[in-house]
Design a protein around this motif. Structure first.
Motif, PDB file in Angstrom:
ATOM      1  N   VAL A  81     -77.700   9.990 118.299  1.00 45.88           N
ATOM      2  CA  VAL A  81     -78.250  11.349 118.316  1.00 45.88           C
ATOM      3  C   VAL A  81     -78.617  11.842 116.925  1.00 45.88           C
ATOM      4  O   VAL A  81     -79.306  12.853 116.791  1.00 45.88           O
ATOM      5  N   GLN A  82     -78.201  11.133 115.894  1.00 52.81           N
ATOM      6  CA  GLN A  82     -78.661  11.482 114.553  1.00 52.81           C
ATOM      7  C   GLN A  82     -80.137  11.180 114.367  1.00 52.81           C
ATOM      8  O   GLN A  82     -80.760  11.686 113.434  1.00 52.81           O
ATOM      9  N   GLN A  83     -80.689  10.337 115.254  1.00 56.42           N
ATOM     10  CA  GLN A  83     -82.086   9.899 115.116  1.00 56.42           C
ATOM     11  C   GLN A  83     -82.319   9.247 113.754  1.00 56.42           C
ATOM     12  O   GLN A  83     -83.392   9.390 113.158  1.00 56.42           O
ATOM     13  N   ALA A  84     -81.322   8.522 113.273  1.00 61.11           N
ATOM     14  CA  ALA A  84     -81.413   7.896 111.963  1.00 61.11           C
ATOM     15  C   ALA A  84     -82.393   6.728 111.995  1.00 61.11           C
ATOM     16  O   ALA A  84     -82.573   6.070 113.021  1.00 61.11           O
ATOM     17  N   GLU A  85     -82.992   6.475 110.850  1.00 65.28           N
ATOM     18  CA  GLU A  85     -83.911   5.345 110.731  1.00 65.28           C
ATOM     19  C   GLU A  85     -83.208   4.088 110.219  1.00 65.28           C
ATOM     20  O   GLU A  85     -83.734   2.990 110.352  1.00 65.28           O
ATOM     21  N   LEU A  86     -82.029   4.255 109.625  1.00 61.76           N
ATOM     22  CA  LEU A  86     -81.194   3.137 109.203  1.00 61.76           C
ATOM     23  C   LEU A  86     -79.823   3.305 109.832  1.00 61.76           C
ATOM     24  O   LEU A  86     -79.146   4.312 109.604  1.00 61.76           O
ATOM     25  N   LEU A  87     -79.418   2.316 110.639  1.00 58.18           N
ATOM     26  CA  LEU A  87     -78.115   2.363 111.288  1.00 58.18           C
ATOM     27  C   LEU A  87     -77.224   1.276 110.711  1.00 58.18           C
ATOM     28  O   LEU A  87     -77.629   0.115 110.588  1.00 58.18           O
ATOM     29  N   LEU A  88     -75.998   1.655 110.357  1.00 59.16           N
ATOM     30  CA  LEU A  88     -74.987   0.746 109.826  1.00 59.16           C
ATOM     31  C   LEU A  88     -73.887   0.635 110.870  1.00 59.16           C
ATOM     32  O   LEU A  88     -73.134   1.593 111.088  1.00 59.16           O
ATOM     33  N   LEU A  89     -73.800  -0.505 111.529  1.00 60.48           N
ATOM     34  CA  LEU A  89     -72.892  -0.668 112.664  1.00 60.48           C
ATOM     35  C   LEU A  89     -71.822  -1.694 112.312  1.00 60.48           C
ATOM     36  O   LEU A  89     -72.109  -2.883 112.160  1.00 60.48           O
ATOM     37  N   LEU A 101     -74.545  -8.961 108.805  1.00 60.13           N
ATOM     38  CA  LEU A 101     -73.679  -9.090 107.652  1.00 60.13           C
ATOM     39  C   LEU A 101     -72.396  -9.772 108.118  1.00 60.13           C
ATOM     40  O   LEU A 101     -71.636  -9.202 108.910  1.00 60.13           O
ATOM     41  N   ILE A 102     -72.178 -11.009 107.663  1.00 59.29           N
ATOM     42  CA  ILE A 102     -71.067 -11.796 108.174  1.00 59.29           C
ATOM     43  C   ILE A 102     -70.123 -12.179 107.037  1.00 59.29           C
ATOM     44  O   ILE A 102     -70.442 -12.026 105.862  1.00 59.29           O
ATOM     45  N   GLY A 103     -68.962 -12.708 107.421  1.00 60.17           N
ATOM     46  CA  GLY A 103     -67.965 -13.131 106.458  1.00 60.17           C
ATOM     47  C   GLY A 103     -66.576 -12.858 106.995  1.00 60.17           C
ATOM     48  O   GLY A 103     -66.400 -12.105 107.956  1.00 60.17           O
ATOM     49  N   GLU A 142     -88.230   0.010 118.680  1.00 59.06           N
ATOM     50  CA  GLU A 142     -88.665   1.304 118.175  1.00 59.06           C
ATOM     51  C   GLU A 142     -88.906   1.291 116.665  1.00 59.06           C
ATOM     52  O   GLU A 142     -89.349   2.292 116.103  1.00 59.06           O
ATOM     53  N   GLY A 143     -88.584   0.175 116.019  1.00 53.63           N
ATOM     54  CA  GLY A 143     -88.814   0.068 114.592  1.00 53.63           C
ATOM     55  C   GLY A 143     -87.709   0.610 113.722  1.00 53.63           C
ATOM     56  O   GLY A 143     -87.897   0.817 112.509  1.00 53.63           O
ATOM     57  N   ARG A 144     -86.509   0.825 114.294  1.00 52.40           N
ATOM     58  CA  ARG A 144     -85.381   1.246 113.473  1.00 52.40           C
ATOM     59  C   ARG A 144     -84.899   0.071 112.625  1.00 52.40           C
ATOM     60  O   ARG A 144     -85.083  -1.088 112.981  1.00 52.40           O
ATOM     61  N   SER A 145     -84.252   0.380 111.534  1.00 58.43           N
ATOM     62  CA  SER A 145     -83.655  -0.631 110.660  1.00 58.43           C
ATOM     63  C   SER A 145     -82.149  -0.642 110.916  1.00 58.43           C
ATOM     64  O   SER A 145     -81.520   0.421 110.971  1.00 58.43           O
ATOM     65  N   VAL A 146     -81.587  -1.835 111.078  1.00 60.78           N
ATOM     66  CA  VAL A 146     -80.185  -1.931 111.487  1.00 60.78           C
ATOM     67  C   VAL A 146     -79.458  -2.974 110.649  1.00 60.78           C
ATOM     68  O   VAL A 146     -79.968  -4.076 110.429  1.00 60.78           O
ATOM     69  N   VAL A 147     -78.273  -2.618 110.173  1.00 58.97           N
ATOM     70  CA  VAL A 147     -77.346  -3.567 109.551  1.00 58.97           C
ATOM     71  C   VAL A 147     -76.135  -3.656 110.463  1.00 58.97           C
ATOM     72  O   VAL A 147     -75.500  -2.634 110.765  1.00 58.97           O
ATOM     73  N   ILE A 148     -75.825  -4.861 110.920  1.00 59.46           N
ATOM     74  CA  ILE A 148     -74.725  -5.059 111.851  1.00 59.46           C
ATOM     75  C   ILE A 148     -73.681  -5.979 111.228  1.00 59.46           C
ATOM     76  O   ILE A 148     -73.981  -7.125 110.878  1.00 59.46           O
ATOM     77  N   VAL A 149     -72.472  -5.466 111.065  1.00 60.26           N
ATOM     78  CA  VAL A 149     -71.349  -6.291 110.626  1.00 60.26           C
ATOM     79  C   VAL A 149     -70.802  -7.024 111.844  1.00 60.26           C
ATOM     80  O   VAL A 149     -70.533  -6.415 112.881  1.00 60.26           O
TER      81      VAL A 149
END
Length: 251
Positions: free
Chosen positions: A169-177, A51-53, A202-209
């Motif tokens: 450590v949340q073991q979340a499947e969607l990470l917002l960084l 996610l850019i801008g 590992e198949g996690r979903s990630v949104v990276i700003v």
């Protein structure tokens, strides 16, 4: 300081789409103008979105809305098919480093342990499993030797790694960084990149700003650009990559 106090654990309604955002409109409580104005995007399960801008374009606002920290004026947010409040345990939010109260009197280990509260609540005792998750995250991010150090005594790079450890450590499947590589040293950059690559495997979903998506050319499946709260073509952000077209990578 610590998010996700609500413990809502529901089964996924849609396992194929980690994040669905449609016509999202968000304003801050003290402002009339729209921080996000009609934003729509999808993040497939197991994919990584950049996610850019420019500053003030709405990137952090979008992450906070998905994390449940801001209430939209209108629009839809679904995480694995569920509304935001239905799946806190599946979403981990890493804010910008400047948003953390670093003088808070807590050491590294306890700070990271807070990431487990979404699973066990604030009043239940810490389990051996919780401690194992924390120890593993500290080891992965090169923090074991400073686990007993107050978080206020850390360098900027160490603080960034500690924040990521708490999210892991949340073991979340969607990470917002939100800007995970902003103003960090070379060692921290290498460590974080290694962890992000592993999360993707590992198949996690990630949104990276990020302001600079070039570092993640091999990591990102898609790029979305925001300007003044609206989506614009990636080329308008000055980041038109040969590997991306219309925000998505060709495989």
């Amino acid at each position: 300081m610590f998010h996700y106090g609500g413990r809502h654990h529901h089964a996924k309604a849609d396992a194929s789409v980690a994040l669905h955002v449609q016509d999202l409109v968000v304003s801050y409580p003290d402002r009339e103008e729209r921080a996000l104005d009609g934003v729509s995007l999808d993040v497939s399960a197991g994919s990584c979105l950049a996610l850019i801008g420019p500053n003030g374009s709405g990137k952090s606002t979008l992450c906070k809305s998905v994390a449940g920290l801001l209430r939209p004026r209108s629009g839809v947010i679904r995480i694995f098919g569920l509304p935001v409040g239905g799946c806190h345990h599946r979403t981990a939010y890493l804010p910008q480093r400047t948003e953390i109260e670093w003088p808070f009197p807590v050491d590294v280990r306890r700070f990271v342990l807070a990431g487990r509260y979404v699973h066990r609540g604030w009043l239940r005792r810490v389990t051996d499993a919780d401690r194992a998750f924390v120890s593993g995250a500290l080891s992965d991010l090169g923090l074991t030797s400073i686990a007993d150090r107050p978080i206020g005594d850390l360098s900027g790079g160490q603080q960034q790694r500690v924040m990521l450890a708490r999210a892991l450590v949340q073991q979340a499947e969607l990470l917002l960084l939100d800007e995970p590589l902003n103003a960090v040293d070379a060692e921290t950059r290498d460590v974080i990149l290694r962890v992000l690559s592993r999360l993707r495997r590992e198949g996690r979903s990630v949104v990276i700003v990020t302001h600079d998506p070039d570092w993640g050319e091999d990591l990102f499946d898609a790029v979305v650009c925001l300007q003044a709260g609206r989506q614009v073509d990636v080329n308008a952000c000055g980041h038109g990559h040969a590997g991306h077209h219309g925000g998505h990578r060709h495989h």
